[in-house]
Write a protein that holds these residues in place. Structure first.
Motif, PDB file in Angstrom:
ATOM      1  N   SER A  59      35.796  27.487  46.064  1.00 49.23           N
ATOM      2  CA  SER A  59      35.270  29.394  45.597  1.00 49.23           C
ATOM      3  C   SER A  59      35.211  29.114  44.436  1.00 49.23           C
ATOM      4  CB  SER A  59      35.713  29.910  46.906  1.00 49.23           C
ATOM      5  OG  SER A  59      34.975  31.075  46.951  1.00 49.23           O
ATOM      6  N   LEU A  60      36.670  29.086  44.099  1.00 49.05           N
ATOM      7  CA  LEU A  60      36.823  29.816  42.543  1.00 49.05           C
ATOM      8  C   LEU A  60      35.386  29.047  41.649  1.00 49.05           C
ATOM      9  CD1 LEU A  60      38.143  32.200  40.418  1.00 49.05           C
ATOM     10  CD2 LEU A  60      40.017  30.316  40.010  1.00 49.05           C
ATOM     11  N   HIS A  61      35.359  27.912  41.999  1.00 46.65           N
ATOM     12  CA  HIS A  61      34.814  27.035  40.282  1.00 46.65           C
ATOM     13  C   HIS A  61      33.375  27.191  41.311  1.00 46.65           C
ATOM     14  CE1 HIS A  61      33.034  23.034  40.186  1.00 46.65           C
ATOM     15  NE2 HIS A  61      33.400  23.123  39.018  1.00 46.65           N
ATOM     16  N   HIS A  62      33.030  27.074  42.476  1.00 48.35           N
ATOM     17  CA  HIS A  62      31.306  27.568  42.366  1.00 48.35           C
ATOM     18  C   HIS A  62      31.127  29.290  42.283  1.00 48.35           C
ATOM     19  CE1 HIS A  62      28.030  27.323  44.369  1.00 48.35           C
ATOM     20  NE2 HIS A  62      27.984  28.519  45.563  1.00 48.35           N
ATOM     21  N   HIS A  63      32.119  30.033  42.547  1.00 47.67           N
ATOM     22  CA  HIS A  63      31.357  31.643  42.330  1.00 47.67           C
ATOM     23  C   HIS A  63      32.071  32.233  40.818  1.00 47.67           C
ATOM     24  CE1 HIS A  63      29.619  31.630  46.207  1.00 47.67           C
ATOM     25  NE2 HIS A  63      30.841  30.760  46.771  1.00 47.67           N
ATOM     26  N   GLY A  64      33.619  30.877  40.674  1.00 48.74           N
ATOM     27  CA  GLY A  64      33.179  32.290  39.427  1.00 48.74           C
ATOM     28  C   GLY A  64      32.634  32.404  37.733  1.00 48.74           C
ATOM     29  N   PRO A  65      31.774  31.389  37.610  1.00 46.78           N
ATOM     30  CA  PRO A  65      30.772  31.157  36.923  1.00 46.78           C
ATOM     31  C   PRO A  65      30.315  33.040  36.615  1.00 46.78           C
ATOM     32  CG  PRO A  65      30.810  29.711  37.302  1.00 46.78           C
ATOM     33  CD  PRO A  65      31.562  29.963  38.544  1.00 46.78           C
ATOM     34  N   ARG A  66      29.184  33.232  38.180  1.00 46.52           N
ATOM     35  CA  ARG A  66      28.903  34.504  38.521  1.00 46.52           C
ATOM     36  C   ARG A  66      30.160  35.857  38.103  1.00 46.52           C
ATOM     37  NH1 ARG A  66      26.501  30.666  41.141  1.00 46.52           N
ATOM     38  NH2 ARG A  66      27.713  30.680  42.850  1.00 46.52           N
ATOM     39  N   CYS A  67      31.465  35.877  37.608  1.00 49.49           N
ATOM     40  CA  CYS A  67      31.567  36.668  37.924  1.00 49.49           C
ATOM     41  C   CYS A  67      32.035  37.282  36.993  1.00 49.49           C
ATOM     42  CB  CYS A  67      33.405  36.342  38.167  1.00 49.49           C
ATOM     43  SG  CYS A  67      33.456  36.035  40.067  1.00 49.49           S
ATOM     44  N   GLY A  68      32.411  39.092  36.469  1.00 50.23           N
ATOM     45  CA  GLY A  68      32.193  39.487  35.069  1.00 50.23           C
ATOM     46  C   GLY A  68      33.840  40.136  35.188  1.00 50.23           C
ATOM     47  N   PRO A  69      34.102  40.353  33.810  1.00 51.86           N
ATOM     48  CA  PRO A  69      35.385  40.065  33.145  1.00 51.86           C
ATOM     49  C   PRO A  69      36.397  40.846  33.693  1.00 51.86           C
ATOM     50  CG  PRO A  69      33.669  41.351  31.314  1.00 51.86           C
ATOM     51  CD  PRO A  69      33.087  40.302  32.992  1.00 51.86           C
ATOM     52  N   ASP A  70      35.626  41.814  34.469  1.00 47.28           N
ATOM     53  CA  ASP A  70      36.197  42.782  34.936  1.00 47.28           C
ATOM     54  C   ASP A  70      36.848  41.884  36.116  1.00 47.28           C
ATOM     55  OD1 ASP A  70      35.805  44.938  33.161  1.00 47.28           O
ATOM     56  OD2 ASP A  70      34.893  46.270  34.204  1.00 47.28           O
ATOM     57  N   GLU A  71      37.014  41.214  36.781  1.00 49.28           N
ATOM     58  CA  GLU A  71      37.058  40.651  38.032  1.00 49.28           C
ATOM     59  C   GLU A  71      37.572  39.375  37.971  1.00 49.28           C
ATOM     60  OE1 GLU A  71      33.556  40.366  41.207  1.00 49.28           O
ATOM     61  OE2 GLU A  71      32.394  40.294  38.859  1.00 49.28           O
TER      62      GLU A  71
END
Length: 280
Positions: A120-132
């Motif tokens: 999940s992190l590999h799939h969604h991580g690129p769309r997370c902001g620097p705060d997350e």
């Protein structure tokens, strides 16, 4: 904490002792094989990894060979700095290069949860902001620690605990302190005294907590602020913000001091780093 995906086929890679001495990030790498299989060797032992988790140490010589009969290899790799993993190195050494299952049999529930999280992190991580991202890093560290602790316990049920209660408490407190720092980097008034007060400890106790860390409390705050600025300067969606605005957002009161600290840390100016990121 870093996460990367890798894909390769018909390749042999060797990390020699000379290479270790020349360039060692001082990290553990926990790899989840998502496709294919590879042979991983340490000293005179070798194991085949296929669809499981395997831990390696960048400070140790290693050899990886893609097994062509299985086709291409793909993996998700979680890089964990040795200084943040709350497990004794001599214990961790026992499970290096030893593959473990993630979705079969009893006693692998934690490994399965970690594997699903990495997917999940590999799939969604690129769309997370620097705060997350720092919070996700803390989750990844906790899951990896739980998974490795379970494997150590399965190897030696009758031995002394992996950690003493005091060590476990200190590591848990250190993680809470670092999370507090990450959550408040924007606050220019964030100082070691503020951190100590918010965690009901003396300043001396806080310094003791960081005694074995690679940086002091104040230096950890500064490095984390610089890392946030470094990441944001490279993000296209932050292109409308000036360098000074980004520095101020992450707690730097002086643009001049920020520029000097950034260059000392990364070898380039903030503007040069931003320009290089845009050109890629």
């Amino acid at each position: 904490m870093r996460v990367a995906s890798v894909a390769f086929s018909r390749v042999c890679s060797r990390r020699t002792a000379t290479r270790v001495r020349r360039d060692d990030p001082g990290s553990y790498q926990l790899a989840l094989a998502t496709r294919g299989a590879f042979n991983i060797g340490r000293s005179h032992n070798a194991s085949v990894v296929a669809g499981g988790l395997v831990l390696t140490d960048t400070s140790r010589p290693m050899e990886n060979i893609c097994l062509s009969d299985y086709g291409a290899v793909e993996a998700i790799v979680l890089e964990i700095p040795r200084t943040v993993l709350p497990l004794r190195p001599d214990r961790v050494d026992r499970i290096l290069a030893e593959p473990g299952p993630v979705h079969a049999g009893a006693g692998v529930g934690t490994a399965g949860i970690l594997a699903d999280f990495l997917h999940s992190l590999h799939h969604h991580g690129p769309r997370c902001g620097p705060d997350e991202l720092p919070r996700l890093g803390s989750v990844a560290l906790d899951l990896a620690t739980a998974c490795l602790t379970q494997r150590l316990g399965a190897q030696a049920r009758d031995e002394t605990p992996v950690e003493t209660p005091a060590e476990a408490h200190a590591q848990a407190m250190l993680r809470r302190v670092l999370q507090f720092i990450d959550d408040n980097l924007h606050d220019r008034e964030l100082t070691p005294q503020v951190v100590a007060d918010r965690h009901n400890m003396s300043l001396r106790g806080l310094y003791t907590l960081f005694r074995d860390q690679p940086a002091s409390v104040a230096e950890s705050i500064r490095r984390r602020r610089l890392a946030r600025c470094y990441a944001e300067l490279a993000r296209p969606e932050s292109g409308h913000r000036t360098v000074e605005a980004i520095a101020a957002r992450w707690g730097f009161a002086s643009a001049t001091a920020f520029g000097r600290a950034f260059r000392n840390a990364y070898g380039v100016t903030p503007g040069e780093h931003r320009a290089a990121a845009r050109s890629q």
